[in-house]
Design an enzyme around this catalytic site. Structure first.
Site, PDB file in Angstrom:
ATOM      1  N   GLN A  22       0.815  -1.213   0.000  1.00  0.00           N
ATOM      2  CA  GLN A  22       0.000   0.000   0.000  1.00  0.00           C
ATOM      3  C   GLN A  22       0.853   1.269   0.000  1.00  0.00           C
ATOM      4  O   GLN A  22       1.774   1.429   0.807  1.00  0.00           O
ATOM      5  CB  GLN A  22      -0.965  -0.024   1.198  1.00  0.00           C
ATOM      6  CG  GLN A  22      -1.958  -1.171   1.064  1.00  0.00           C
ATOM      7  CD  GLN A  22      -3.007  -1.269   2.154  1.00  0.00           C
ATOM      8  OE1 GLN A  22      -3.327  -2.371   2.587  1.00  0.00           O
ATOM      9  NE2 GLN A  22      -3.567  -0.160   2.589  1.00  0.00           N
ATOM     10  N   GLY A  75      -2.082   6.452   0.900  1.00  0.00           N
ATOM     11  CA  GLY A  75      -3.210   5.846   1.598  1.00  0.00           C
ATOM     12  C   GLY A  75      -3.320   6.361   3.027  1.00  0.00           C
ATOM     13  O   GLY A  75      -4.380   6.320   3.638  1.00  0.00           O
ATOM     14  N   HIS A 123      -2.116   1.329  -4.835  1.00  0.00           N
ATOM     15  CA  HIS A 123      -1.982   0.138  -3.998  1.00  0.00           C
ATOM     16  C   HIS A 123      -1.892  -1.079  -4.930  1.00  0.00           C
ATOM     17  O   HIS A 123      -2.629  -1.177  -5.915  1.00  0.00           O
ATOM     18  CB  HIS A 123      -3.214  -0.044  -3.103  1.00  0.00           C
ATOM     19  CG  HIS A 123      -3.306   0.945  -1.964  1.00  0.00           C
ATOM     20  ND1 HIS A 123      -2.355   1.897  -1.696  1.00  0.00           N
ATOM     21  CD2 HIS A 123      -4.258   1.090  -1.005  1.00  0.00           C
ATOM     22  CE1 HIS A 123      -2.714   2.591  -0.627  1.00  0.00           C
ATOM     23  NE2 HIS A 123      -3.871   2.136  -0.194  1.00  0.00           N
ATOM     24  N   ARG A 128       2.686  -1.538   4.223  1.00  0.00           N
ATOM     25  CA  ARG A 128       2.954  -0.195   3.668  1.00  0.00           C
ATOM     26  C   ARG A 128       4.304  -0.215   2.956  1.00  0.00           C
ATOM     27  O   ARG A 128       5.287  -0.735   3.490  1.00  0.00           O
ATOM     28  CB  ARG A 128       2.997   0.828   4.806  1.00  0.00           C
ATOM     29  CG  ARG A 128       3.138   2.256   4.343  1.00  0.00           C
ATOM     30  CD  ARG A 128       1.869   2.823   3.780  1.00  0.00           C
ATOM     31  NE  ARG A 128       0.833   2.921   4.790  1.00  0.00           N
ATOM     32  CZ  ARG A 128      -0.463   3.052   4.511  1.00  0.00           C
ATOM     33  NH1 ARG A 128      -0.902   3.091   3.268  1.00  0.00           N
ATOM     34  NH2 ARG A 128      -1.351   3.131   5.491  1.00  0.00           N
TER      35      ARG A 128
HETATM   36  N1  HSE Z   1      -6.516   2.421   4.755  1.00  0.00           N
HETATM   37  C1  HSE Z   1      -5.900   2.769   3.528  1.00  0.00           C
HETATM   38  C2  HSE Z   1      -4.414   2.901   3.699  1.00  0.00           C
HETATM   39  C3  HSE Z   1      -6.487   4.031   3.015  1.00  0.00           C
HETATM   40  O1  HSE Z   1      -3.964   3.133   4.823  1.00  0.00           O
HETATM   41  O2  HSE Z   1      -3.685   2.782   2.721  1.00  0.00           O
HETATM   42  C4  HSE Z   1      -6.982   3.921   1.632  1.00  0.00           C
HETATM   43  O3  HSE Z   1      -5.973   4.299   0.714  1.00  0.00           O
END
Ligand code: HSE
Length: 354
Positions: free
Chosen positions: A170, A174, A251, A244
């Site tokens: 991600q 985000g 993503h 992350r």
């Molecule tokens: N919960 C998601 C994140 C947000 O932290 O990446 C959406 O992009």
């Protein structure tokens, strides 16, 4: 008469992504009468003036001092986040405000009265819910929306997936603009550990449901099933592990999925394209993957890439899996677009004729 929309949170990343859609669809924008709410009206005015949209200059309000004005709207559209929702939704109930609440935040996604908004998957259900007088409409988690859009032809109406596991990658956006600023070295550290030259295999708070599960991971099962089967007659088995990564935008998800029937990779590729204009299926070759399957190829677009599609040959050989073959694929999408803003924009299109 035009319906009045109070837009809260236009300054944020999702808010600005929505404004960019409106800028490309002035007809939709002009179907509503807009007012804008922010804690910082000056900054809001500056941001709005960078979009080529016509506003009534008297329609900017300070969220702290003018919040009573919110209740004059027929629709509250919020991309402000869960703190706003947790504070103002109870107030809306208390004063028996009777408008439509359209929200990007997670706070009310599992509320029994809410419908999750992903029109390519559940557009008919959303129309039905509106006709039944439902008022609470919430955009789903970004990875959930991207996953369901990517796999739509395998899900509805086909119901071809036995189970799936998603390993996410991600982007920092985000986590909002501050996440981007950290990666670009334009702001202080935002994540619990440095994100540059690093990855962080934990997103959001621990879930209360199960030890070792994060809230981000909990959402994949709960929200995907709420979108797919709002009346809960079926269950899609989904598990995920969310990470992350130091990518600015988009993503990605590495998906392992078990199908209910054995189909060739060629047929699977063909199926994924069926009635799914948002997907680009990338052939599983070195050349095509390098050329067309990285986050940079999808940022600021509404297309999702799906590639690396192949049968998990060793796992599929197991006698347990003989009738349920397992496949791998990799998908990428802009989480601010189909992952957040676009479903809300599509929902507003549904509201226009009503
Ligand atoms: N919960 C998601 C994140 C947000 O932290 O990446 C959406 O992009």
């Amino acid at each position: 008469m035009k319906k009045k929309i109070a837009f809260v949170g236009a300054r944020g990343l999702v808010g600005q992504t929505l404004l960019a859609y409106f800028q490309q669809d002035l007809e939709l924008f002009s179907n509503f009468s807009w007012s804008f709410f922010s804690h910082d009206s000056k900054a809001l005015t500056e941001i709005l003036s960078s979009f080529n949209l016509e506003f009534n200059q008297n329609s900017f309000f300070c969220l702290s001092s003018d919040s009573e004005k919110l209740w004059e709207a027929d629709i509250i559209l919020t991309t402000q986040g869960s703190d706003f929702t947790n504070r103002y939704w109870p107030k809306a109930k208390e004063i028996q405000w009777n408008g439509i609440w359209l929200d990007a935040a997670s706070a009310l996604r599992l509320h029994p009265d809410s419908c999750l908004v992903l029109p390519p998957l559940n557009g008919d259900y959303l129309k039905f819910s509106l006709s039944e007088g439902k008022k609470l409409f919430i955009g789903a988690n970004c990875t959930v929306s991207l996953l369901l859009i990517a796999l739509k032809p395998l899900l509805i109406p086909a119901n071809l997936i036995h189970w799936l596991s998603s390993m996410t990658y991600q982007a920092v956006s985000g986590a909002g603009a501050q996440g981007m600023q950290e990666l670009l070295e334009e702001g202080p550290q935002h994540f619990p550990r440095p994100i540059k030259h690093n990855i962080i295999p934990w997103i959001d708070a621990p879930s209360c449901k199960e030890e070792g599960l994060t809230k981000e991971e909990e959402k994949s099962f709960e929200e995907a099933n709420k979108i797919l089967w709002p009346t809960q007659q079926e269950t899609l088995l989904i598990d995920s592990l969310c990470v992350r990564v130091p990518v600015l935008r988009c993503h990605s998800q590495a998906i392992t999925l078990c199908l209910k029937e054995d189909i060739s990779v060629h047929d699977l590729e063909k199926k994924l394209k069926e009635n799914n204009p948002w997907v680009k299926v990338i052939p599983n070759t070195q050349e095509e993957t390098y050329k067309n399957l990285t986050p940079l190829d999808y940022q600021n677009t509404d297309f999702l890439g799906i590639g690396r599609i192949r049968k998990a040959i060793n796992i599929s050989k197991s006698s347990n899996n003989k009738n349920f073959p397992v496949y791998h694929l990799f998908t990428i999408g802009d989480q601010l677009r189909w992952g957040a803003a676009r479903p809300l924009y599509e929902f507003l299109k549904i509201l226009v004729p009503l």
